[in-house]
Design a protein around this motif. Structure first.
Motif, PDB file in Angstrom:
ATOM      1  N   VAL A 147       0.810  -1.215   0.000  1.00  0.00           N
ATOM      2  CA  VAL A 147       0.000   0.000   0.000  1.00  0.00           C
ATOM      3  C   VAL A 147       0.844   1.265   0.000  1.00  0.00           C
ATOM      4  CG1 VAL A 147      -1.913  -1.171   1.139  1.00  0.00           C
ATOM      5  CG2 VAL A 147      -0.211  -0.002   2.542  1.00  0.00           C
ATOM      6  N   ALA A 148       2.134   1.159   0.290  1.00  0.00           N
ATOM      7  CA  ALA A 148       3.013   2.325   0.264  1.00  0.00           C
ATOM      8  C   ALA A 148       4.444   1.853   0.209  1.00  0.00           C
ATOM      9  CB  ALA A 148       2.798   3.204   1.491  1.00  0.00           C
ATOM     10  N   GLY A 149       5.303   2.663  -0.392  1.00  0.00           N
ATOM     11  CA  GLY A 149       6.710   2.296  -0.480  1.00  0.00           C
ATOM     12  C   GLY A 149       7.531   3.403  -1.092  1.00  0.00           C
ATOM     13  N   PRO A 150       8.732   3.107  -1.533  1.00  0.00           N
ATOM     14  CA  PRO A 150       9.597   4.129  -2.124  1.00  0.00           C
ATOM     15  C   PRO A 150       8.935   4.760  -3.343  1.00  0.00           C
ATOM     16  CG  PRO A 150      10.818   2.118  -1.684  1.00  0.00           C
ATOM     17  CD  PRO A 150       9.377   1.799  -1.503  1.00  0.00           C
ATOM     18  N   GLY A 151       8.978   6.079  -3.413  1.00  0.00           N
ATOM     19  CA  GLY A 151       8.390   6.774  -4.544  1.00  0.00           C
ATOM     20  C   GLY A 151       6.907   6.997  -4.359  1.00  0.00           C
ATOM     21  N   GLU A 152       6.334   7.831  -5.172  1.00  0.00           N
ATOM     22  CA  GLU A 152       4.918   8.149  -5.128  1.00  0.00           C
ATOM     23  C   GLU A 152       4.328   8.042  -6.525  1.00  0.00           C
ATOM     24  OE1 GLU A 152       3.045   8.597  -2.614  1.00  0.00           O
ATOM     25  OE2 GLU A 152       4.577   8.627  -1.059  1.00  0.00           O
ATOM     26  N   PRO A 153       3.534   7.029  -6.867  1.00  0.00           N
ATOM     27  CA  PRO A 153       3.210   5.877  -6.028  1.00  0.00           C
ATOM     28  C   PRO A 153       4.335   4.844  -6.066  1.00  0.00           C
ATOM     29  CG  PRO A 153       2.161   5.641  -8.154  1.00  0.00           C
ATOM     30  CD  PRO A 153       2.869   6.970  -8.180  1.00  0.00           C
ATOM     31  N   PRO A 154       4.209   3.754  -5.300  1.00  0.00           N
ATOM     32  CA  PRO A 154       5.284   2.757  -5.237  1.00  0.00           C
ATOM     33  C   PRO A 154       5.308   1.839  -6.453  1.00  0.00           C
ATOM     34  CG  PRO A 154       3.480   2.119  -3.821  1.00  0.00           C
ATOM     35  CD  PRO A 154       3.143   3.484  -4.333  1.00  0.00           C
ATOM     36  N   GLY A 155       5.272   2.424  -7.659  1.00  0.00           N
ATOM     37  CA  GLY A 155       5.463   1.692  -8.898  1.00  0.00           C
ATOM     38  C   GLY A 155       4.543   0.511  -9.096  1.00  0.00           C
ATOM     39  N   GLU A 156       5.105  -0.522  -9.652  1.00  0.00           N
ATOM     40  CA  GLU A 156       4.328  -1.703  -9.996  1.00  0.00           C
ATOM     41  C   GLU A 156       3.970  -2.556  -8.783  1.00  0.00           C
ATOM     42  OE1 GLU A 156       3.048  -2.487 -12.998  1.00  0.00           O
ATOM     43  OE2 GLU A 156       3.779  -0.507 -13.571  1.00  0.00           O
ATOM     44  N   LEU A 157       4.506  -2.233  -7.611  1.00  0.00           N
ATOM     45  CA  LEU A 157       4.190  -3.036  -6.427  1.00  0.00           C
ATOM     46  C   LEU A 157       2.794  -2.760  -5.887  1.00  0.00           C
ATOM     47  CD1 LEU A 157       7.497  -2.796  -4.326  1.00  0.00           C
ATOM     48  CD2 LEU A 157       6.931  -4.343  -6.196  1.00  0.00           C
ATOM     49  N   LEU A 158       2.276  -1.558  -6.133  1.00  0.00           N
ATOM     50  CA  LEU A 158       1.023  -1.140  -5.506  1.00  0.00           C
ATOM     51  C   LEU A 158      -0.112  -2.107  -5.813  1.00  0.00           C
ATOM     52  CD1 LEU A 158      -0.272   1.176  -3.845  1.00  0.00           C
ATOM     53  CD2 LEU A 158      -0.947   2.198  -6.030  1.00  0.00           C
ATOM     54  N   GLY A 159      -0.708  -2.658  -4.748  1.00  0.00           N
ATOM     55  CA  GLY A 159      -1.890  -3.494  -4.881  1.00  0.00           C
ATOM     56  C   GLY A 159      -1.647  -4.925  -5.274  1.00  0.00           C
ATOM     57  N   ARG A 160      -0.407  -5.308  -5.574  1.00  0.00           N
ATOM     58  CA  ARG A 160      -0.147  -6.684  -5.988  1.00  0.00           C
ATOM     59  C   ARG A 160      -0.425  -7.630  -4.824  1.00  0.00           C
ATOM     60  NH1 ARG A 160       3.412  -7.391 -10.237  1.00  0.00           N
ATOM     61  NH2 ARG A 160       2.917  -9.611  -9.979  1.00  0.00           N
ATOM     62  N   PRO A 161      -1.115  -8.779  -5.058  1.00  0.00           N
ATOM     63  CA  PRO A 161      -1.530  -9.653  -3.963  1.00  0.00           C
ATOM     64  C   PRO A 161      -0.602 -10.831  -3.709  1.00  0.00           C
ATOM     65  CG  PRO A 161      -2.746 -10.242  -5.930  1.00  0.00           C
ATOM     66  CD  PRO A 161      -1.783  -9.151  -6.330  1.00  0.00           C
ATOM     67  N   LEU A 162      -0.455 -11.151  -2.435  1.00  0.00           N
ATOM     68  CA  LEU A 162       0.247 -12.354  -1.997  1.00  0.00           C
ATOM     69  C   LEU A 162      -0.670 -13.077  -1.026  1.00  0.00           C
ATOM     70  CD1 LEU A 162       2.983 -14.005  -1.816  1.00  0.00           C
ATOM     71  CD2 LEU A 162       3.452 -12.637   0.229  1.00  0.00           C
ATOM     72  N   LEU A 163      -1.023 -14.314  -1.325  1.00  0.00           N
ATOM     73  CA  LEU A 163      -1.870 -15.120  -0.444  1.00  0.00           C
ATOM     74  C   LEU A 163      -0.975 -15.992   0.427  1.00  0.00           C
ATOM     75  CD1 LEU A 163      -4.660 -16.256   0.431  1.00  0.00           C
ATOM     76  CD2 LEU A 163      -4.434 -17.916  -1.431  1.00  0.00           C
ATOM     77  N   VAL A 164      -1.153 -15.894   1.740  1.00  0.00           N
ATOM     78  CA  VAL A 164      -0.344 -16.647   2.693  1.00  0.00           C
ATOM     79  C   VAL A 164      -1.241 -17.607   3.457  1.00  0.00           C
ATOM     80  CG1 VAL A 164       1.242 -16.508   4.649  1.00  0.00           C
ATOM     81  CG2 VAL A 164       1.213 -14.682   2.929  1.00  0.00           C
ATOM     82  N   ARG A 165      -0.882 -18.892   3.431  1.00  0.00           N
ATOM     83  CA  ARG A 165      -1.668 -19.909   4.125  1.00  0.00           C
ATOM     84  C   ARG A 165      -1.046 -20.205   5.495  1.00  0.00           C
ATOM     85  NH1 ARG A 165      -0.521 -21.573  -1.006  1.00  0.00           N
ATOM     86  NH2 ARG A 165      -2.232 -21.360  -2.524  1.00  0.00           N
ATOM     87  N   PRO A 166      -1.803 -20.827   6.402  1.00  0.00           N
ATOM     88  CA  PRO A 166      -1.273 -21.090   7.746  1.00  0.00           C
ATOM     89  C   PRO A 166      -0.014 -21.941   7.760  1.00  0.00           C
ATOM     90  CG  PRO A 166      -3.643 -21.418   7.700  1.00  0.00           C
ATOM     91  CD  PRO A 166      -3.219 -21.235   6.272  1.00  0.00           C
ATOM     92  N   ASP A 167       0.140 -22.830   6.766  1.00  0.00           N
ATOM     93  CA  ASP A 167       1.320 -23.691   6.741  1.00  0.00           C
ATOM     94  C   ASP A 167       2.544 -22.999   6.136  1.00  0.00           C
ATOM     95  OD1 ASP A 167       0.653 -23.575   4.079  1.00  0.00           O
ATOM     96  OD2 ASP A 167       0.342 -25.736   3.821  1.00  0.00           O
ATOM     97  N   GLY A 168       2.385 -21.719   5.744  1.00  0.00           N
ATOM     98  CA  GLY A 168       3.504 -20.967   5.213  1.00  0.00           C
ATOM     99  C   GLY A 168       3.592 -20.956   3.701  1.00  0.00           C
ATOM    100  N   THR A 169       2.821 -21.779   3.005  1.00  0.00           N
ATOM    101  CA  THR A 169       2.830 -21.760   1.549  1.00  0.00           C
ATOM    102  C   THR A 169       2.133 -20.498   1.053  1.00  0.00           C
ATOM    103  OG1 THR A 169       0.779 -23.058   1.438  1.00  0.00           O
ATOM    104  CG2 THR A 169       2.868 -24.265   1.394  1.00  0.00           C
ATOM    105  N   VAL A 170       2.517 -20.061  -0.148  1.00  0.00           N
ATOM    106  CA  VAL A 170       1.987 -18.809  -0.677  1.00  0.00           C
ATOM    107  C   VAL A 170       1.571 -18.979  -2.128  1.00  0.00           C
ATOM    108  CG1 VAL A 170       3.450 -17.458   0.882  1.00  0.00           C
ATOM    109  CG2 VAL A 170       4.237 -17.945  -1.446  1.00  0.00           C
ATOM    110  N   SER A 171       0.744 -18.038  -2.582  1.00  0.00           N
ATOM    111  CA  SER A 171       0.382 -17.912  -3.995  1.00  0.00           C
ATOM    112  C   SER A 171       0.509 -16.448  -4.372  1.00  0.00           C
ATOM    113  CB  SER A 171      -1.053 -18.388  -4.248  1.00  0.00           C
ATOM    114  OG  SER A 171      -1.189 -19.769  -4.010  1.00  0.00           O
ATOM    115  N   GLY A 172       0.792 -16.188  -5.651  1.00  0.00           N
ATOM    116  CA  GLY A 172       0.927 -14.813  -6.103  1.00  0.00           C
ATOM    117  C   GLY A 172       2.271 -14.238  -5.688  1.00  0.00           C
ATOM    118  N   GLY A 173       2.340 -12.930  -5.661  1.00  0.00           N
ATOM    119  CA  GLY A 173       3.579 -12.264  -5.285  1.00  0.00           C
ATOM    120  C   GLY A 173       3.409 -10.765  -5.291  1.00  0.00           C
ATOM    121  N   LEU A 174       4.220 -10.076  -4.502  1.00  0.00           N
ATOM    122  CA  LEU A 174       4.122  -8.625  -4.373  1.00  0.00           C
ATOM    123  C   LEU A 174       4.890  -7.888  -5.465  1.00  0.00           C
ATOM    124  CD1 LEU A 174       4.528  -8.293  -0.497  1.00  0.00           C
ATOM    125  CD2 LEU A 174       2.417  -8.457  -1.831  1.00  0.00           C
TER     126      LEU A 174
END
Length: 427
Positions: A147-174
């Motif tokens: 939601v915020a980072g270096p620069g205004e706006p934070p480039g291509e990172l803004l809004g990118r989703p990462l799904l984190v499961r309880p066992d630590g596995t993930v889907s997507g990426g920031l």
């Protein structure tokens, strides 16, 4: 976003394009907290709320803009000054009576993200759809977005989703590399374990493994509803079941007397169990989000149950009875070896002082204490006071809520009628 999971999951299944505006930061007396969301589909249908009405129209247009451009967009809404005094000369200090803002004096920052079938957003849509499906089914997962980072706006990172499961596995990426994903996932798992939604500051890794400039992510946690364990199948319990369901608890009623512990008497309970209360609690140990309400008003039920409950990490433990009953109960519990620190966790007589008389009024009294315990409220009237209304808010004039620096470090009445004849002793 995840607070609208059931409906948005249906939109995904129907193939609709939509945008979701999510509160990512608040300051002062803002009406909603991070995670509150408003969604708009390509046909203009809307659901949800980010402010209780103050800025919904502007946020609706923000979602339309995100849909039209296919890119995330952020906006900050602050205090809307009142209309100027018509008898005063015009000047720069006069406010705009038609300005979009929060009349409560707070601030809210919103991130609007498109969820579309456009090739550029197809992978992100798949990650969001999986998160919505998990949350809609009552599962456990965390959705992380920058939601915020270096620069205004934070480039291509803004809004990118990462799904984190309880066992630590993930889907997507920031979109900031594996080190950023790994750091964000670790913070998300800590918040997920506590059932919290919050903004977190994390460091962005670089290709050579060094720590890059930090970014701020919003972690939305989806966890099963907290449990409300009601012991004692009395009229007060029936009213408390309805109130517990209203507050979002999964409610269990337990009583050792099978004639009273029946689904027909508690149709709104998720579960009705005929068993000795202490035996049931031993088999269904409370966690840090569980509320335990003891309404049996009988020492042969209360004492063994409370002896066990007060040694468990329950969020709330309350027992019904008069002050005389409470004093007798404390004496019996001390004889079991409970410490004064453990006894201090017991809320008895249960509930806040509302002057309650009926079962329904008593249920409101207990529910009010549950809410106060959950959010750190005092239970005192707001009228004439100076304390903040929203206990998670930053005092007015601040720059907004401070992100959690390290989520892993931060995670962490009335008297009923006499009971019916008791059952045979517990085996």
């Amino acid at each position: 976003m995840l607070e609208l999971a059931a409906e948005l999951h249906r939109w995904c299944e129907q193939g609709r394009d939509f945008a979701v505006a999510t509160v990512v930061a608040v300051g002062g007396s803002a009406p909603r907290q991070p995670g509150a969301a408003l969604a708009v589909d390509s046909g203009g249908a809307a659901l949800g709320s980010v402010s209780g009405g103050c800025v919904e129209g502007a946020v609706y247009e923000l979602c339309r803009t995100a849909l039209e451009t296919g890119r995330p967009v952020t906006e900050r809404f602050g205090y809307a000054d009142p209309a100027p005094d018509p008898d005063a000369p015009p000047g720069p200090a006069d406010g705009d009576p038609f300005a979009v803002g929060l009349t409560c004096g707070g601030t809210v920052e919103v991130l609007a993200v498109p969820v579309t079938a456009h090739p550029r957003g197809r992978a992100d849509r798949a990650t969001v759809a999986e998160a919505l499906a998990t949350a809609a089914a009552g599962g456990t997962a965390a959705l992380v977005r920058v939601v915020a980072g270096p620069g205004e706006p934070p480039g291509e990172l803004l809004g990118r989703p990462l799904l984190v499961r309880p066992d630590g596995t993930v889907s997507g990426g920031l979109g900031g590399g594996t080190e950023l994903d790994r750091a964000a996932a670790a913070e998300a798992r800590a918040l997920l374990a506590a059932g919290r939604t919050a903004t977190v500051g994390v460091g962005a890794g670089t290709a050579d493994g060094r720590c890059g400039q930090p970014v701020t992510v919003l972690v939305e946690s989806s966890v099963p509803p907290p449990r409300l364990l009601v012991y004692g199948a009395v009229d007060f319990a029936a009213a408390l079941v309805r109130m517990g369901r209203f507050l979002g608890y999964r409610v269990t009623v337990c009583d050792a007397r099978p004639v009273f512990a029946t689904p027909a008497r508690f149709p709104e309970a998720d579960e009705v169990v005929a068993d000795w209360p202490h035996r049931h609690l031993a088999a269904h140990a409370p966690d840090a989000r569980t509320a335990v309400c003891v309404l049996t008003h009988d020492p042969k039920f209360d004492v063994p149950l409370l002896e066990l409950a007060l040694r468990q990490p329950a969020a709330y433990i309350g027992a019904m009875g008069s002050r005389r009953t409470h004093a007798d109960r404390l004496a019996r519990l001390r004889r079991t070896g409970l410490t004064e620190g453990e006894l201090a966790r017991l809320r008895s007589p249960i509930g806040l002082d509302l002057g309650a008389r009926t079962p329904e009024e008593t249920a409101v009294s207990i529910a009010a204490e549950l809410v106060a315990a959950r959010h750190g409220g005092s239970g005192a009237p707001l009228t004439g006071g100076e304390l903040p209304i929203h206990h998670d808010s930053v005092p007015r004039g601040g720059a907004g809520p401070r992100p959690v620096r390290n989520a892993r470090a931060a995670a962490g009445g009335a008297t009923p009628p006499a009971p019916a004849p008791a059952p045979s002793p517990a085996p």
